[in-house]
Design a protein around this motif. Structure first.
Motif, PDB file in Angstrom:
ATOM      1  N   LEU A 287       0.832  -1.203   0.000  1.00 20.39           N
ATOM      2  CA  LEU A 287       0.000   0.000   0.000  1.00 20.39           C
ATOM      3  C   LEU A 287       0.863   1.249   0.000  1.00 20.39           C
ATOM      4  CD1 LEU A 287      -2.691   1.558   0.181  1.00 20.39           C
ATOM      5  CD2 LEU A 287      -2.554   1.262   2.673  1.00 20.39           C
ATOM      6  N   VAL A 288       1.836   1.314   0.885  1.00 24.69           N
ATOM      7  CA  VAL A 288       2.700   2.496   0.984  1.00 24.69           C
ATOM      8  C   VAL A 288       3.485   2.697  -0.313  1.00 24.69           C
ATOM      9  CG1 VAL A 288       4.712   3.475   2.176  1.00 24.69           C
ATOM     10  CG2 VAL A 288       2.819   2.498   3.496  1.00 24.69           C
ATOM     11  N   ASP A 289       3.991   1.606  -0.883  1.00 18.62           N
ATOM     12  CA  ASP A 289       4.696   1.720  -2.170  1.00 18.62           C
ATOM     13  C   ASP A 289       3.759   2.260  -3.251  1.00 18.62           C
ATOM     14  OD1 ASP A 289       6.989   0.734  -0.968  1.00 18.62           O
ATOM     15  OD2 ASP A 289       6.813  -1.280  -1.846  1.00 18.62           O
TER      16      ASP A 289
ATOM     17  N   ILE B 135       1.458   8.698   3.782  1.00 18.97           N
ATOM     18  CA  ILE B 135       2.604   7.788   3.657  1.00 18.97           C
ATOM     19  C   ILE B 135       3.431   7.820   4.934  1.00 18.97           C
ATOM     20  CG2 ILE B 135       4.805   7.459   2.451  1.00 18.97           C
ATOM     21  CD1 ILE B 135       3.218   8.453  -0.118  1.00 18.97           C
ATOM     22  N   LYS B 136       3.709   8.994   5.435  1.00 20.89           N
ATOM     23  CA  LYS B 136       4.489   9.129   6.676  1.00 20.89           C
ATOM     24  C   LYS B 136       3.731   8.519   7.846  1.00 20.89           C
ATOM     25  CE  LYS B 136       7.720  10.438   9.424  1.00 20.89           C
ATOM     26  NZ  LYS B 136       8.854   9.526   9.558  1.00 20.89           N
TER      27      LYS B 136
ATOM     28  N   THR C 137       8.209   6.638   3.806  1.00 25.11           N
ATOM     29  CA  THR C 137       8.890   7.889   3.506  1.00 25.11           C
ATOM     30  C   THR C 137       8.361   8.398   2.171  1.00 25.11           C
ATOM     31  OG1 THR C 137      10.878   7.158   4.658  1.00 25.11           O
ATOM     32  CG2 THR C 137      11.132   9.000   3.114  1.00 25.11           C
ATOM     33  N   PRO C 138       7.742   9.581   2.148  1.00 23.77           N
ATOM     34  CA  PRO C 138       7.199  10.105   0.890  1.00 23.77           C
ATOM     35  C   PRO C 138       8.299  10.366  -0.136  1.00 23.77           C
ATOM     36  CG  PRO C 138       6.410  11.378   2.774  1.00 23.77           C
ATOM     37  CD  PRO C 138       7.495  10.473   3.279  1.00 23.77           C
ATOM     38  N   THR C 139       8.032  10.000  -1.372  1.00 27.27           N
ATOM     39  CA  THR C 139       8.977  10.281  -2.448  1.00 27.27           C
ATOM     40  C   THR C 139       9.038  11.777  -2.728  1.00 27.27           C
ATOM     41  OG1 THR C 139       9.635   9.682  -4.704  1.00 27.27           O
ATOM     42  CG2 THR C 139       7.278  10.007  -4.326  1.00 27.27           C
ATOM     43  N   THR C 140      10.119  12.196  -3.320  1.00 24.52           N
ATOM     44  CA  THR C 140      10.248  13.587  -3.765  1.00 24.52           C
ATOM     45  C   THR C 140      10.471  13.653  -5.270  1.00 24.52           C
ATOM     46  OG1 THR C 140      12.623  13.557  -3.302  1.00 24.52           O
ATOM     47  CG2 THR C 140      11.166  14.389  -1.553  1.00 24.52           C
ATOM     48  N   THR C 141      10.333  12.524  -5.936  1.00 25.13           N
ATOM     49  CA  THR C 141      10.631  12.436  -7.358  1.00 25.13           C
ATOM     50  C   THR C 141       9.357  12.244  -8.178  1.00 25.13           C
ATOM     51  OG1 THR C 141      12.734  11.390  -6.787  1.00 25.13           O
ATOM     52  CG2 THR C 141      12.026  11.226  -9.079  1.00 25.13           C
ATOM     53  N   PRO C 142       9.076  13.158  -9.103  1.00 23.74           N
ATOM     54  CA  PRO C 142       7.905  12.973  -9.965  1.00 23.74           C
ATOM     55  C   PRO C 142       8.186  11.952 -11.061  1.00 23.74           C
ATOM     56  CG  PRO C 142       9.069  14.954 -10.614  1.00 23.74           C
ATOM     57  CD  PRO C 142       9.776  14.412  -9.393  1.00 23.74           C
TER      58      PRO C 142
END
Length: 143
Positions: free
Chosen positions: A8-10, A63-64, A69-74
């Motif tokens: 789910l988080v992924d 997510i947190k 850990t939330p991604t920062t990459t679009p």
């Protein structure tokens, strides 16, 4: 974190990366749209940025909260200049987003995450509205 929660988080991180991309796509489209459609499409594209930003903020927090850990990459964004191609790409992105959110809703429901299920249903409604608006715009025979 158990396997189902990790999946789910992924998935939520994939959704987040796509929301970032949507923010970029709509911002870019608003800046470069030209010709007769500029007066109509510039504010339309700009208005879409707000919804996508709201979704990204929620997904990051969730997510947190769920231990990730939330991604920062679009995800990658195409730099289109043709109006019809812009609308077609946005329509495709909205359809894909709805499909991903439907999957995420099922995952959240299986984990008993009712609040997330309800929020995803709201997002699906938002994205469906965006998709339908793209369809109406693409119906213009002059494109």
């Amino acid at each position: 974190m158990d396997k189902k929660m990790t999946e789910l988080v992924d998935g939520l991180n994939e959704d987040l990366a796509n929301e970032y991309a949507a923010m970029i796509m709509y911002t870019y489209n608003a800046a470069v749209v030209s010709g007769l459609y500029r007066q109509v499409l510039k504010p339309f594209f700009e208005s879409e940025v707000a919804d996508e930003t709201t979704h990204a903020l929620y997904l990051s927090e969730k997510i947190k909260t769920l231990g990730g850990t939330p991604t920062t990459t679009p995800t990658p964004v195409k730099q289109l200049t043709d109006v019809k191609e812009m609308l077609e790409e946005a329509h495709k992105a909205e359809k894909e987003t709805i499909s991903r959110y439907e999957t995420r809703k099922e995952q959240a429901d299986a984990l008993g995450l009712t609040e997330l299920v309800v929020k995803l249903e709201d997002f699906i409604a938002d994205e469906t509205g965006h998709k339908e608006e793209m369809e109406r715009l693409l119906d213009d025979p002059r494109l």
